[in-house]
Design a protein around this motif. Structure first.
Motif, PDB file in Angstrom:
ATOM      1  N   ASP A 144      -0.752  -6.252  31.602  1.00 40.74           N
ATOM      2  CA  ASP A 144      -2.031  -5.689  32.033  1.00 40.74           C
ATOM      3  C   ASP A 144      -3.213  -6.442  31.430  1.00 40.74           C
ATOM      4  OD1 ASP A 144      -0.670  -3.734  33.494  1.00 40.74           O
ATOM      5  OD2 ASP A 144      -0.637  -2.341  31.793  1.00 40.74           O
ATOM      6  N   GLY A 145      -3.079  -7.769  31.350  1.00 37.78           N
ATOM      7  CA  GLY A 145      -4.155  -8.613  30.850  1.00 37.78           C
ATOM      8  C   GLY A 145      -4.302  -8.629  29.347  1.00 37.78           C
ATOM      9  N   LYS A 146      -3.394  -7.984  28.614  1.00 34.69           N
ATOM     10  CA  LYS A 146      -3.471  -7.943  27.155  1.00 34.69           C
ATOM     11  C   LYS A 146      -2.202  -8.559  26.566  1.00 34.69           C
ATOM     12  CE  LYS A 146      -6.154  -3.717  27.260  1.00 34.69           C
ATOM     13  NZ  LYS A 146      -6.139  -2.282  27.018  1.00 34.69           N
ATOM     14  N   PRO A 147      -2.296  -9.117  25.348  1.00 33.54           N
ATOM     15  CA  PRO A 147      -1.101  -9.676  24.708  1.00 33.54           C
ATOM     16  C   PRO A 147      -0.061  -8.589  24.418  1.00 33.54           C
ATOM     17  CG  PRO A 147      -3.098 -10.348  23.543  1.00 33.54           C
ATOM     18  CD  PRO A 147      -3.495  -9.319  24.558  1.00 33.54           C
ATOM     19  N   PHE A 148       1.190  -8.909  24.677  1.00 31.30           N
ATOM     20  CA  PHE A 148       2.315  -8.001  24.463  1.00 31.30           C
ATOM     21  C   PHE A 148       3.398  -8.798  23.741  1.00 31.30           C
ATOM     22  CE2 PHE A 148       6.387  -6.218  26.049  1.00 31.30           C
ATOM     23  CZ  PHE A 148       6.238  -4.896  25.639  1.00 31.30           C
ATOM     24  N   LYS A 149       3.768  -8.361  22.539  1.00 31.10           N
ATOM     25  CA  LYS A 149       4.702  -9.125  21.715  1.00 31.10           C
ATOM     26  C   LYS A 149       6.110  -8.537  21.790  1.00 31.10           C
ATOM     27  CE  LYS A 149       3.126 -10.727  17.939  1.00 31.10           C
ATOM     28  NZ  LYS A 149       2.603 -10.832  16.583  1.00 31.10           N
ATOM     29  N   ILE A 150       7.081  -9.430  22.056  1.00 34.88           N
ATOM     30  CA  ILE A 150       8.495  -9.086  22.087  1.00 34.88           C
ATOM     31  C   ILE A 150       9.118  -9.677  20.824  1.00 34.88           C
ATOM     32  CG2 ILE A 150      10.667  -9.347  23.340  1.00 34.88           C
ATOM     33  CD1 ILE A 150       8.880  -9.975  25.860  1.00 34.88           C
ATOM     34  N   ASN A 151       9.791  -8.846  20.022  1.00 36.25           N
ATOM     35  CA  ASN A 151      10.444  -9.286  18.788  1.00 36.25           C
ATOM     36  C   ASN A 151      11.949  -9.261  18.985  1.00 36.25           C
ATOM     37  OD1 ASN A 151       8.008  -9.318  17.022  1.00 36.25           O
ATOM     38  ND2 ASN A 151       8.002  -7.163  17.573  1.00 36.25           N
ATOM     39  N   MET A 152      12.612 -10.386  18.749  1.00 36.42           N
ATOM     40  CA  MET A 152      14.067 -10.478  18.856  1.00 36.42           C
ATOM     41  C   MET A 152      14.629 -10.648  17.453  1.00 36.42           C
ATOM     42  SD  MET A 152      13.995 -12.871  22.212  1.00 36.42           S
ATOM     43  CE  MET A 152      12.228 -13.181  22.200  1.00 36.42           C
ATOM     44  N   ASN A 153      15.408  -9.661  16.993  1.00 38.64           N
ATOM     45  CA  ASN A 153      15.888  -9.602  15.624  1.00 38.64           C
ATOM     46  C   ASN A 153      17.373  -9.938  15.550  1.00 38.64           C
ATOM     47  OD1 ASN A 153      13.340  -8.443  14.450  1.00 38.64           O
ATOM     48  ND2 ASN A 153      13.817  -6.890  15.976  1.00 38.64           N
ATOM     49  N   PHE A 154      17.698 -10.995  14.811  1.00 45.09           N
ATOM     50  CA  PHE A 154      19.069 -11.497  14.688  1.00 45.09           C
ATOM     51  C   PHE A 154      19.596 -11.273  13.282  1.00 45.09           C
ATOM     52  CE2 PHE A 154      17.145 -13.996  18.029  1.00 45.09           C
ATOM     53  CZ  PHE A 154      18.145 -14.338  18.891  1.00 45.09           C
ATOM     54  N   SER A 155      20.923 -11.190  13.164  1.00 49.68           N
ATOM     55  CA  SER A 155      21.572 -11.226  11.854  1.00 49.68           C
ATOM     56  C   SER A 155      22.687 -12.256  11.893  1.00 49.68           C
ATOM     57  CB  SER A 155      22.103  -9.850  11.449  1.00 49.68           C
ATOM     58  OG  SER A 155      23.070  -9.401  12.366  1.00 49.68           O
ATOM     59  N   LYS A 156      22.890 -12.930  10.775  1.00 45.00           N
ATOM     60  CA  LYS A 156      23.880 -14.007  10.686  1.00 45.00           C
ATOM     61  C   LYS A 156      25.290 -13.417  10.626  1.00 45.00           C
ATOM     62  CE  LYS A 156      24.324 -18.585   9.686  1.00 45.00           C
ATOM     63  NZ  LYS A 156      23.475 -19.500   8.989  1.00 45.00           N
TER      64      LYS A 156
END
Length: 160
Positions: A144-156
């Protein structure tokens, strides 16, 4: 003659185009197998997100990833039976964006098993956190015209 040799050595060292130290260290740490544990957002709500122009967030959660830094390749496997399962291949690059802070980005391009990209499309993600046990990628898109952050969280899982 000695002075010329020393100056040439200093110049070669100062202007070398080698891989930055943080990138070299990151390659060592990222090597091996990882699990994509969960994907979160910086906003609350219900969102229909498709990652890497492929499938939903729900399908990616729990996927297993392998990074082979000596040739910048890897693969991930989606095991969720409600999703298009199987192994996918990619090539990746770690790019230092700020030597002073050590910040860097991660470029990922899906490929076939032979390392060829069908559509030449790649994805730039911010490698926000990386250590021996965990890693977090951030991708900022527009909603919607605004920044949207996607966080992808990994573990070893392991280094082999």
């Amino acid at each position: 003659m000695k002075k010329i040799l020393i100056l040439a050595l200093i110049a070669a060292t100062a202007f070398s185009c080698g891989t930055p130290k943080t990138v070299q260290e990151s390659r060592k740490v990222i090597k091996g197998y990882w699990t994509l544990d969960n994907i979160t957002y910086d906003s609350s709500g219900t969102f229909n997100v498709t990652l890497f122009n492929e499938t939903s967030v729900e399908c990616f959660e729990g996927s297993t990833w392998r990074f082979i830094p000596n040739n910048n390749t890897g693969n991930y496997t989606i095991d969720n039976p409600d999703c298009p399962t199987g192994e996918r291949n990619f090539i990746f690059t770690i790019i230092e964006i700020d030597p002073a802070s050590g910040l860097y980005d991660f470029m990922l391009k899906p490929t076939d098993a032979k390392g060829r990209s069908e559509d030449k499309i790649g994805f730039r993600l911010h490698l926000a956190q990386l250590n021996e046990n965990s890693m977090r990628w951030e991708q900022t898109v527009s909603l919607d015209g605004k920044p949207f952050k996607i966080n992808m969280n990994f573990s070893k899982i392991n280094e082999q």
